[in-house]
Design a protein around this motif. Sequence first.
Motif, PDB file in Angstrom:
ATOM      1  N   TYR A 161      29.645  38.002  25.367  1.00  0.00           N
ATOM      2  CA  TYR A 161      28.851  37.597  26.517  1.00  0.00           C
ATOM      3  C   TYR A 161      29.759  36.891  27.526  1.00  0.00           C
ATOM      4  CZ  TYR A 161      24.808  38.421  23.526  1.00  0.00           C
ATOM      5  OH  TYR A 161      23.882  38.999  22.702  1.00  0.00           O
ATOM      6  N   ALA A 162      29.373  36.935  28.791  1.00  0.00           N
ATOM      7  CA  ALA A 162      30.076  36.191  29.834  1.00  0.00           C
ATOM      8  C   ALA A 162      29.346  34.863  30.016  1.00  0.00           C
ATOM      9  CB  ALA A 162      30.084  36.972  31.141  1.00  0.00           C
ATOM     10  N   CYS A 177      41.258  40.305  41.908  1.00  0.00           N
ATOM     11  CA  CYS A 177      41.154  41.112  43.120  1.00  0.00           C
ATOM     12  C   CYS A 177      39.687  41.330  43.430  1.00  0.00           C
ATOM     13  CB  CYS A 177      41.892  42.448  42.960  1.00  0.00           C
ATOM     14  SG  CYS A 177      41.154  43.573  41.779  1.00  0.00           S
ATOM     15  N   ASP A 178      39.431  41.872  44.594  1.00  0.00           N
ATOM     16  CA  ASP A 178      38.061  42.179  44.975  1.00  0.00           C
ATOM     17  C   ASP A 178      37.476  43.212  44.025  1.00  0.00           C
ATOM     18  OD1 ASP A 178      38.161  40.494  47.157  1.00  0.00           O
ATOM     19  OD2 ASP A 178      38.898  42.070  48.485  1.00  0.00           O
ATOM     20  N   TYR A 179      36.188  43.170  43.845  1.00  0.00           N
ATOM     21  CA  TYR A 179      35.505  44.146  43.003  1.00  0.00           C
ATOM     22  C   TYR A 179      35.338  45.419  43.826  1.00  0.00           C
ATOM     23  CZ  TYR A 179      32.303  46.035  39.571  1.00  0.00           C
ATOM     24  OH  TYR A 179      31.711  46.815  38.622  1.00  0.00           O
ATOM     25  N   LEU A 180      36.360  46.275  43.750  1.00  0.00           N
ATOM     26  CA  LEU A 180      36.431  47.471  44.594  1.00  0.00           C
ATOM     27  C   LEU A 180      35.555  48.598  44.069  1.00  0.00           C
ATOM     28  CD1 LEU A 180      40.294  47.462  44.958  1.00  0.00           C
ATOM     29  CD2 LEU A 180      38.634  46.533  46.555  1.00  0.00           C
ATOM     30  N   ILE A 181      35.080  49.428  44.944  1.00  0.00           N
ATOM     31  CA  ILE A 181      34.276  50.587  44.569  1.00  0.00           C
ATOM     32  C   ILE A 181      35.067  51.875  44.718  1.00  0.00           C
ATOM     33  CG2 ILE A 181      32.177  51.893  45.099  1.00  0.00           C
ATOM     34  CD1 ILE A 181      31.691  49.139  43.832  1.00  0.00           C
ATOM     35  N   GLU A 182      35.956  51.936  45.713  1.00  0.00           N
ATOM     36  CA  GLU A 182      36.648  53.192  45.971  1.00  0.00           C
ATOM     37  C   GLU A 182      37.981  53.270  45.239  1.00  0.00           C
ATOM     38  OE1 GLU A 182      36.464  52.298  50.112  1.00  0.00           O
ATOM     39  OE2 GLU A 182      38.618  51.948  50.178  1.00  0.00           O
ATOM     40  N   GLY A 183      38.526  54.479  45.093  1.00  0.00           N
ATOM     41  CA  GLY A 183      39.808  54.690  44.435  1.00  0.00           C
ATOM     42  C   GLY A 183      39.657  55.623  43.251  1.00  0.00           C
ATOM     43  N   ALA A 184      40.755  56.185  42.838  1.00  0.00           N
ATOM     44  CA  ALA A 184      40.746  57.159  41.742  1.00  0.00           C
ATOM     45  C   ALA A 184      40.732  56.463  40.382  1.00  0.00           C
ATOM     46  CB  ALA A 184      41.973  58.054  41.850  1.00  0.00           C
ATOM     47  N   TRP A 185      39.908  56.972  39.477  1.00  0.00           N
ATOM     48  CA  TRP A 185      39.891  56.464  38.112  1.00  0.00           C
ATOM     49  C   TRP A 185      41.023  57.125  37.352  1.00  0.00           C
ATOM     50  CZ3 TRP A 185      37.181  52.494  36.248  1.00  0.00           C
ATOM     51  CH2 TRP A 185      36.174  51.991  37.071  1.00  0.00           C
ATOM     52  N   ARG A 225      37.591  46.146  35.494  1.00  0.00           N
ATOM     53  CA  ARG A 225      36.379  45.465  35.933  1.00  0.00           C
ATOM     54  C   ARG A 225      35.607  44.806  34.799  1.00  0.00           C
ATOM     55  NH1 ARG A 225      37.258  49.063  39.514  1.00  0.00           N
ATOM     56  NH2 ARG A 225      36.423  49.105  41.590  1.00  0.00           N
ATOM     57  N   ALA A 226      34.982  43.675  35.130  1.00  0.00           N
ATOM     58  CA  ALA A 226      33.964  43.048  34.296  1.00  0.00           C
ATOM     59  C   ALA A 226      32.666  43.238  35.086  1.00  0.00           C
ATOM     60  CB  ALA A 226      34.265  41.576  34.064  1.00  0.00           C
ATOM     61  N   THR A 227      31.971  44.323  34.821  1.00  0.00           N
ATOM     62  CA  THR A 227      30.835  44.756  35.630  1.00  0.00           C
ATOM     63  C   THR A 227      29.752  43.694  35.756  1.00  0.00           C
ATOM     64  OG1 THR A 227      31.277  46.994  34.845  1.00  0.00           O
ATOM     65  CG2 THR A 227      29.173  46.626  35.936  1.00  0.00           C
ATOM     66  N   LEU A 228      29.371  43.085  34.655  1.00  0.00           N
ATOM     67  CA  LEU A 228      28.246  42.158  34.661  1.00  0.00           C
ATOM     68  C   LEU A 228      28.478  40.959  35.569  1.00  0.00           C
ATOM     69  CD1 LEU A 228      25.464  41.526  33.504  1.00  0.00           C
ATOM     70  CD2 LEU A 228      26.605  40.307  31.657  1.00  0.00           C
ATOM     71  N   ILE A 229      29.703  40.432  35.588  1.00  0.00           N
ATOM     72  CA  ILE A 229      29.960  39.253  36.415  1.00  0.00           C
ATOM     73  C   ILE A 229      30.543  39.619  37.773  1.00  0.00           C
ATOM     74  CG2 ILE A 229      30.168  37.689  34.459  1.00  0.00           C
ATOM     75  CD1 ILE A 229      33.241  37.802  34.841  1.00  0.00           C
ATOM     76  N   GLN A 230      30.623  40.933  38.063  1.00  0.00           N
ATOM     77  CA  GLN A 230      31.114  41.411  39.350  1.00  0.00           C
ATOM     78  C   GLN A 230      32.479  40.805  39.684  1.00  0.00           C
ATOM     79  OE1 GLN A 230      29.106  43.445  41.969  1.00  0.00           O
ATOM     80  NE2 GLN A 230      28.576  44.179  39.937  1.00  0.00           N
ATOM     81  N   GLN A 231      33.382  40.853  38.698  1.00  0.00           N
ATOM     82  CA  GLN A 231      34.746  40.362  38.865  1.00  0.00           C
ATOM     83  C   GLN A 231      35.685  41.486  38.461  1.00  0.00           C
ATOM     84  OE1 GLN A 231      35.706  37.112  39.889  1.00  0.00           O
ATOM     85  NE2 GLN A 231      33.536  36.829  40.343  1.00  0.00           N
ATOM     86  N   ALA A 232      36.918  41.408  38.931  1.00  0.00           N
ATOM     87  CA  ALA A 232      37.902  42.431  38.602  1.00  0.00           C
ATOM     88  C   ALA A 232      39.285  41.814  38.560  1.00  0.00           C
ATOM     89  CB  ALA A 232      37.856  43.565  39.631  1.00  0.00           C
ATOM     90  N   ALA A 233      40.191  42.482  37.844  1.00  0.00           N
ATOM     91  CA  ALA A 233      41.584  42.056  37.765  1.00  0.00           C
ATOM     92  C   ALA A 233      42.455  43.224  38.183  1.00  0.00           C
ATOM     93  CB  ALA A 233      41.928  41.631  36.340  1.00  0.00           C
ATOM     94  N   LEU A 234      43.570  42.907  38.818  1.00  0.00           N
ATOM     95  CA  LEU A 234      44.532  43.913  39.252  1.00  0.00           C
ATOM     96  C   LEU A 234      45.825  43.679  38.493  1.00  0.00           C
ATOM     97  CD1 LEU A 234      45.420  46.139  41.321  1.00  0.00           C
ATOM     98  CD2 LEU A 234      46.250  44.262  42.728  1.00  0.00           C
ATOM     99  N   ILE A 235      46.237  44.654  37.685  1.00  0.00           N
ATOM    100  CA  ILE A 235      47.504  44.553  36.969  1.00  0.00           C
ATOM    101  C   ILE A 235      48.489  45.500  37.640  1.00  0.00           C
ATOM    102  CG2 ILE A 235      46.806  46.217  35.202  1.00  0.00           C
ATOM    103  CD1 ILE A 235      48.595  44.447  33.275  1.00  0.00           C
ATOM    104  N   HIS A 236      49.687  45.002  37.891  1.00  0.00           N
ATOM    105  CA  HIS A 236      50.708  45.818  38.542  1.00  0.00           C
ATOM    106  C   HIS A 236      51.180  46.885  37.573  1.00  0.00           C
ATOM    107  CE1 HIS A 236      51.724  42.537  41.680  1.00  0.00           C
ATOM    108  NE2 HIS A 236      50.461  42.505  41.327  1.00  0.00           N
ATOM    109  N   ILE A 237      51.337  48.100  38.077  1.00  0.00           N
ATOM    110  CA  ILE A 237      51.684  49.249  37.240  1.00  0.00           C
ATOM    111  C   ILE A 237      52.448  50.257  38.089  1.00  0.00           C
ATOM    112  CG2 ILE A 237      49.572  50.578  37.667  1.00  0.00           C
ATOM    113  CD1 ILE A 237      49.512  50.974  34.560  1.00  0.00           C
TER     114      ILE A 237
END
Length: 173
Positions: free
Chosen positions: A16-17, A117-125, A152-164
């Motif tokens: 749970y969050a 990072c922002d909880y983005l919607i666009e971009g390739a999966w 993404r952590a969908t429920l809390i509307q948060q996201a992380a960006l890892i450099h790759i």
Amino acid sequence: MKQEEGVIPRDESLWYALQTRARHEKQVRDRLAAAGMEPLLPLSRQYRQWSDRKMLTTVPLFGGYCFANFSVARIRNVLQIPGVSRIVGPTKPEPIPDEEIAAFQRLSCVDRMVEPCDYLIEGAWVEVVRGPLTGLRGQFVRPNKHHGLVIRATLIQQAALIHIEADEVVPMR
């Protein structure tokens, strides 16, 4: 006795969050562990500017949130932990999908820069096919001059960006 669909057994542990008081994430993590629950607090290393120097510090990846693995029977105990504001869910506590928790656990184990990072919607999966994050799925983005994978952590509307690197991923089908 027949189990109703959508009802979680009281003794089944799920993730749970937890929303925490401001800047109480690490204390909540420690108190959860002391209470015998499994906490997860993804951390980020960031440079902070002081008046005389820059310093690399470790801060929670998602300010105001911590994750915990516990059973429904322990909800009251969790809510009594100092620093916990509520268990996240639209109307009642909602479990976090295991796949999302596994992704954040893996992020915590690699030595790469991770930033919120922002909880983005666009971009390739994409799916990572090389390196320590092989098998991880997320959204491929290119902020500034480096590539990144958004988890993404969908429920809390948060996201992380890892450099790759771009050659570490392939598009998902």
